[in-house]
Design a protein around this motif. Sequence first.
Motif, mmCIF file in Angstrom:
data_model
loop_
_atom_site.group_PDB
_atom_site.id
_atom_site.type_symbol
_atom_site.label_atom_id
_atom_site.label_comp_id
_atom_site.label_asym_id
_atom_site.label_seq_id
_atom_site.Cartn_x
_atom_site.Cartn_y
_atom_site.Cartn_z
ATOM 1 N N GLY A 10 -31.129 20.152 45.702
ATOM 2 C CA GLY A 10 -31.764 18.846 45.695
ATOM 3 C C GLY A 10 -31.462 18.082 46.974
ATOM 4 N N ASN A 13 -27.247 16.361 46.245
ATOM 5 C CA ASN A 13 -26.193 17.046 45.497
ATOM 6 C C ASN A 13 -25.271 17.799 46.461
ATOM 7 N N ASP A 27 -23.383 13.388 43.593
ATOM 8 C CA ASP A 27 -24.826 13.197 43.650
ATOM 9 C C ASP A 27 -25.084 11.694 43.785
ATOM 10 N N LYS A 29 -27.409 8.150 42.871
ATOM 11 C CA LYS A 29 -28.000 7.592 41.654
ATOM 12 C C LYS A 29 -29.481 7.950 41.587
ATOM 13 N N ALA A 30 -30.007 7.991 40.377
ATOM 14 C CA ALA A 30 -31.396 8.394 40.146
ATOM 15 C C ALA A 30 -32.390 7.496 40.877
ATOM 16 N N ALA A 31 -32.048 6.219 41.032
ATOM 17 C CA ALA A 31 -32.968 5.266 41.657
ATOM 18 C C ALA A 31 -33.334 5.645 43.088
ATOM 19 N N GLY A 33 -33.146 9.025 44.078
ATOM 20 C CA GLY A 33 -33.494 10.427 44.091
ATOM 21 C C GLY A 33 -32.409 11.384 43.650
ATOM 22 N N GLY A 34 -31.276 10.851 43.197
ATOM 23 C CA GLY A 34 -30.233 11.715 42.669
ATOM 24 C C GLY A 34 -30.677 12.375 41.376
ATOM 25 N N GLU A 35 -30.038 13.491 41.055
ATOM 26 C CA GLU A 35 -30.437 14.254 39.877
ATOM 27 C C GLU A 35 -29.352 14.341 38.817
ATOM 28 N N GLY A 36 -28.307 13.503 38.923
ATOM 29 C CA GLY A 36 -27.255 13.492 37.913
ATOM 30 C C GLY A 36 -26.421 14.753 37.884
ATOM 31 N N LYS A 37 -26.213 15.398 39.018
ATOM 32 C CA LYS A 37 -25.477 16.655 39.068
ATOM 33 C C LYS A 37 -24.011 16.476 39.448
ATOM 34 N N ARG A 40 -20.995 9.999 41.443
ATOM 35 C CA ARG A 40 -21.468 9.241 42.595
ATOM 36 C C ARG A 40 -20.244 8.873 43.437
#
Length: 138
Positions: A10, A13, A27, A29-31, A33-37, A40
């Motif tokens: 990704g 990550n 990774d 944050k999702a806001a 483009g992070g994918e929660g892998k 943070r």
Amino acid sequence: MNINLIRKSGKFNFEAENESGFTVELDAKAAIGGEGKGFRPMEMLLVGLGGCSGIDMVNVLTKQKEPLDDIKIAINATRKDEEMPPIFDVIDIHFDLFGNLNAQKVERALAMTFDKYCSVSNILGRSATINFTYKINK
């Protein structure tokens, strides 16, 4: 001290590895483009604070010959979201201590940990307010 990071997958990550070969994933944050892998980066700072202060607490209480059976640490933090970069504003750290412990010795151990020994709290304390509380569970 040497830390190496490689991008795993990704956009954001990464895997960090220390000199001993231990790894942790990071990774964004999702806001953005992070994918929660993974953790943070700002969460890693709080992990460092918990680990540093926990190690120091166990060390001081052991030297005081206090019968510490277990320790659990909970950390909550707020950030100055209106600033750039949004650094920590307030960090609350709570210690659940297990054992037949003397409250005065616990308070002395906390003071020594946060005033003298814990490098991470001394760094973070320059820009954030750090509050610590504890509960003795016999």
